[in-house]
Design an enzyme around this catalytic site. Structure first.
Site, short mmCIF file in Angstrom:
data_model
loop_
_atom_site.label_atom_id
_atom_site.label_comp_id
_atom_site.label_asym_id
_atom_site.label_seq_id
_atom_site.Cartn_x
_atom_site.Cartn_y
_atom_site.Cartn_z
N SER A 160 -11.26 -0.71 2.99
CA SER A 160 -9.96 -1.22 4.51
C SER A 160 -9.52 0.07 4.84
CB SER A 160 -9.18 -2.00 4.02
OG SER A 160 -9.56 -2.73 3.84
N GLU B 297 -4.51 3.96 6.28
CA GLU B 297 -4.41 3.18 5.03
C GLU B 297 -4.88 4.66 3.87
OE1 GLU B 297 -5.85 0.00 1.24
OE2 GLU B 297 -5.46 -0.53 3.17
N ARG C 150 1.02 -1.06 0.21
CA ARG C 150 -0.03 0.09 -0.39
C ARG C 150 0.92 1.55 -0.19
NH1 ARG C 150 -2.29 -4.10 -1.10
NH2 ARG C 150 -4.25 -4.36 -0.61
#
Length: 339
Positions: free
Chosen positions: A239, A335, A166
């Protein structure tokens, strides 16, 4: 000049949390010329330029003192095919999932595990989006970006992007590069990624013995639809926390205390823990404080039940982080990009 600049524009339709913050200035870019003009106009107005794709990985906690440039360019084309590899170039403003379906309709394989991820093509390399065993870096061929500081175009190869979990050079240098188009290396024949149990289970339930790439896409879409709320119905950014990487020793100690710990061995002696398991085990699944909450089916997803502000959602995230750290001695990293 052809670019239309709006003042004090609500960004609620342009972020999947549906948080109602406002942009000082707002414009949409449908071409490279629009992008160049937006940079010039931002300088004239004395404000920074903030590119925005689908807003699916963004949490707005305040109004934005910038010229927000919504990337709305369209176009996808096969630019090369040789030795079984097909290079597809896609404009940054193309919505991600329709592009995945288009690639499958062309008989191309490689993106099926990334089905139903929200957002745009141009945003996909920034987070190195991934799901069910596949990440952007696995199908990446290159991209063209504009260096906002110098005004020069630059082509990025795989090695230039510093892709990680990520993460990428574009995330590490926010505001430096504006991605215009992305190239993917796909194939007409390739092994399917069926390592994740839920995919195999769905295929078995459908009686599919020899799945195609389209079958895998349908499986992933069905699984994601069951686990993740539709942002059009319940504001969310998917998420909200990364799955943390810990040492093998830490994972061993946690498993001794919690035999049902969900963990996956990684390279370099590290172990990836399931952030959703940690949050659910701490009792946050389904929690709600006003309109800011944790999804009732997936503890990894924070949701806006209607009128939650970005600040309220961020405060909830920080409470979860503090509790998980206290209980498990594990740090959770947010995130989405928090503005």
């Amino acid at each position: 000049m052809s670019l239309t600049i709006e003042a004090n524009r609500s960004l609620k339709p342009f972020n999947t949390f549906a948080v109602d913050q406002r942009a000082q200035y707002f414009a949409e870019a449908h071409s490279d010329a629009d992008v160049y003009e937006a940079i010039a106009r931002a300088r004239q107005l004395g404000v920074p330029l903030l590119p925005l794709g689908g807003g699916s990985n963004l949490l707005l906690t305040r109004d934005v003192p910038a010229l927000v440039l919504h990337m709305a360019s369209r176009g996808k084309r096969i630019i090369d095919e040789s030795a079984g590899q097909v290079i597809v170039e896609v404009e940054a403003g193309e919505p991600w999932h329709p592009f995945v379906l288009w690639s499958l309709e062309q008989g191309l394989m490689g993106l099926e595990n990334l089905s139903l991820i929200p957002g745009t093509v141009g945003a996909s390399p920034i987070q190195n989006i991934g799901a069910y065993g596949v990440e952007i870096k696995d199908v990446f061929s290159g991209l063209t970006a504009l260096d906002i500081e110098t005004g020069a175009l630059r082509d990025f190869a795989l090695a230039d992007c510093a892709f990680a979990y990520r993460d990428s050079v574009f995330k590490q240098m926010p505001g430096r590069y504006l991605i215009l188009r992305v190239r993917f290396a796909l194939r007409r024949q390739a092994p399917l990624h069926l390592e994740y149990g839920p995919i195999r289970q769905w295929l078995a339930e459908q009686g599919i013995v020899e799945p195609t790439a389209m079958d895998v896409s349908r499986a992933v879409s069905a699984i994601r639809s069951e686990k993740l709320p539709d942002p059009r119905e319940l504001g969310n950014a998917g998420s909200f926390f990364k799955n943390p990487l810990v040492s093998a020793e830490t994972a061993h100690a946690l498993r001794a205390a919690y035999p049902d710990l969900v963990a996956y061995p990684q390279d370099a002696g590290l172990v990836k823990l399931a952030a959703g398991w940690l949050i659910e085990r701490a009792g946050w699944k389904g929690f709600r404080d006003g309109d800011a909450g944790v999804h009732r089916l997936q503890a990894l997803v924070l949701v806006n039940h209607g009128q939650a502000t970005g600040e309220q959602l961020l405060e909830l995230a920080r409470r979860i982080q503090a509790d998980v750290l206290e209980r498990f001695d594990v740090c959770l990293e947010i995130e989405p990009n928090v503005l």
